[in-house]
Design a protein around this motif. Structure first.
Motif, PDB file in Angstrom:
ATOM      1  N   GLY A  88      73.527  61.400 -61.952  1.00  0.00           N
ATOM      2  CA  GLY A  88      72.152  60.922 -61.853  1.00  0.00           C
ATOM      3  C   GLY A  88      71.144  61.742 -62.622  1.00  0.00           C
ATOM      4  N   ASP A 251      68.800  57.460 -54.916  1.00  0.00           N
ATOM      5  CA  ASP A 251      69.156  57.961 -56.254  1.00  0.00           C
ATOM      6  C   ASP A 251      67.998  58.707 -56.914  1.00  0.00           C
ATOM      7  N   GLN A 269      75.998  56.785 -54.699  1.00  0.00           N
ATOM      8  CA  GLN A 269      74.590  56.677 -54.319  1.00  0.00           C
ATOM      9  C   GLN A 269      74.161  57.813 -53.395  1.00  0.00           C
ATOM     10  N   SER A 476      68.576  56.258 -65.439  1.00  0.00           N
ATOM     11  CA  SER A 476      68.345  55.424 -64.273  1.00  0.00           C
ATOM     12  C   SER A 476      67.974  54.049 -64.812  1.00  0.00           C
TER      13      SER A 476
END
Length: 570
Positions: A88, A251, A269, A476
């Protein structure tokens, strides 16, 4: 340091100094040492050696503020090579430290070390790190806590305290052997033997009562729980008995608060959840179990932890247990996920691309690989495989990033990953033998810098339909639409949410349905995209997006560090 190859250490140090000069000047610099080593752990009445970071499970938490940079020196004292991925973290212009093995780097060989430069930009909230080589992430993982930047605060009342809860899997067998044996036989890998909360199985498993994780709370205080799904192959339902959950981020991006009695969270997640300790002081169970909407082998057990109030009281004879949806309750899963919307406030704005320059439709499937003499353990005597657009991804023996950056492809990869399925059929209906057998190769998709990108993930009914948590490195993205059945290019976009879609890095594509995502290709580099159900990724449900350089220095991939792990057998 005598354990390490001297030249490797010198080059790693030079690379560290070089990277330090290029790091984010606006944020603070943090330094971590991760020592990968075998450590004995006892779970479920037996002891085995597992690969750990700094001897702990989960591994150490990285705590920084928005916009900071962390240098993480990974010393591999394990038995084989591996890499670390910062799940992430966008890593602007810095794919060199993203981590997926043979995509952006080759493994850190046993007895050597490598320093990652982890650059944080717009992320705020909870992320995580994990190994990205075969199934080593089963034990090599930990949390990343990204606090608000200095002189800013949360978009909600500051909690009294915070705690990280990492959901994970435990296998009695050796995880590397489990996936190697499955790939060799062509059948399903063994399912896990337990789920974990912060490294502990909990009361419902054998030999686990004394070690159940306990979250100590004070009556009246509000806690920010940072929940991470590091489970290998199952989505999870999660709840706390008698306590209301208020989900405020997913996230590492804020969402409009959702008040709920449970969540559904997919592998990969993270969710930030506010919980107020407002019940009579006592003990209350935290519980998590699988959500599985397909006819596939899965772990149908439940892991637990305990919320334990501080103070003087008698422990309850029976500890209250939360009500969790049935493992196959797709309606319950949908009822939760359909509520998720971006906060989209003045302080936390979003920017959904409205002009799309590159549209890609990707069919997702479980497939078969033909075995000679039909002697494999999968369907019809064949081996199980998986694909995106009917291409089962094969990792090269050297990493794609260096081949691309140096212009020396030499057959490492092909740029022919298609922007749509090879042909159209009733993806979610009676598929017959359509695309049952994929092609195999290392095929990537090239994208122009600055392009508005829309990707539609289309689930299929081939062999074993189920929810697929798709994860994209380096970005993202906004989830602008989801639905069941076949995506319709005329009618489905009319259902899009372009006002406040959630910004995430992992999205669960509904079983026999579709999900549409959008992002601006403003991060040049080589970025892995794959299903975060580990068995699916191992079977080839992966591809790579290469975002080309722009025309300015600030829109080009940074120069590589002075030292990268060499590409050799680990």
């Amino acid at each position: 340091m005598g354990f390490y190859n001297k030249m490797s250490c010198v080059l790693a140090f030079l690379g560290f100094m070089f990277l330090g000069g290029l790091s984010n000047a606006n944020g603070a610099i943090h330094h971590y040492d991760f020592v990968l080593k075998e450590t004995n752990f006892t779970r479920l009445c037996s002891t085995k050696s597992i690969l750990t970071v700094n001897g702990s499970l989960p591994g150490p938490t990285i705590t920084i503020r928005k916009g900071d940079t962390a240098f993480v020196n990974v010393h591999n004292q394990g038995l084989y090579g591996l890499t670390i991925h910062w799940h992430g973290v966008k890593q602007p212009r810095n794919p060199w430290s993203d981590g997926p093995e043979n995509v952006t780097q080759c493994p850190i060989a046993a007895g050597t070390n490598f320093t990652y430069e982890v650059i944080f930009s717009s992320e705020e909230g909870t992320l995580w790190w994990h190994a990205h080589s075969d199934w080593t992430r089963a034990t090599v993982y930990g949390a990343i806590v990204i606090l608000p930047a200095l002189n800013t605060t949360y978009p909600f009342a500051t909690p009294d305290a915070q705690e990280t809860l990492v959901l994970a899997s435990w296998f009695k067998g050796d995880v590397v052997e489990i996936i190697e044996e499955a790939l060799a036989s062509g059948g399903d890998p063994n399912i896990s033997d337990a789920f974990l909360i912060n490294g502990q199985p909990g009361d419902l498993y054998d030999c686990s009562n004394e070690t159940t994780y306990r979250l100590l709370v004070d009556y009246g205080k509000t806690y920010l729980l940072r929940v991470i799904n590091a489970v290998m192959n199952e989505e999870q339902f999660f709840a706390i008995a008698n306590h209301t959950l208020t989900v405020v981020a997913q996230d590492a991006a804020y969402i409009k608060p959702i008040t709920t009695s449970y969540i559904m969270i997919t592998p990969g997640q993270t969710m930030d959840i506010l919980v107020t300790a407002n019940q009579p002081p006592s003990h209350y169970y935290i519980a998590s179990k699988a959500f599985v909407d397909g006819s596939v082998p899965f772990n149908n057990s439940t892991t637990t932890a305990i919320v334990q109030y501080n103070g003087n009281y008698s422990a309850p004879f029976t500890t209250p247990f939360p009500t969790l949806p049935d493992y196959d309750n797709q309606t319950a899963a949908d009822n939760f996920t359909s509520q998720i919307r971006a906060l989209a406030s003045k302080e936390h704005p979003i920017s959904v691309p409205l002009e799309i320059h590159s549209k890609i439709i990707i069919s997702i499937a479980i497939n078969e690989r033909i075995c000679p003499n039909s002697n494999c353990s999968g369907p019809h005597g064949n081996a199980l495989s998986a694909s995106l657009n009917n291409i089962s991804f094969e990792l090269p023996s050297v990493d794609i990033l260096q081949a691309y950056y140096r212009g020396n492809n030499n057959g490492v990869y092909s740029t022919s990953f298609p922007n749509k399925p090879p042909y159209y059929f009733n993806f979610t209906g009676d598929v017959g033998n359509n695309t049952l057998y994929p092609s195999f190769g290392t095929r990537v998709r090239m994208i122009k810098y600055g392009a508005g990108v829309e990707i539609v993930f289309q689930g299929t009914n081939i062999i074993a339909p189920e929810n697929h948590p798709m994860h994209l490195h380096g970005y993202s993205f906004y989830v602008v639409g989801t639905g069941y059945g076949n995506f319709n290019s005329t009618t489905s976009p009319k259902t899009y949410n372009l006002v406040d879609p959630p910004e995430v890095n992992t999205i669960g594509v509904p079983k026999n349905g579709w999900a549409a995502i959008r992002f601006v290709a403003d991060n040049p580099g080589v970025w892995f995209m794959h299903c975060h159900l580990e068995r699916h990724s191992s079977w080839g449900m992966d591809t790579v997006l290469i975002v080309r350089n722009g025309n300015t220095t600030e829109s080009k991939i940074r120069s590589p560090p002075a030292y990268m792990p060499p590409c050799s057998k680990s």
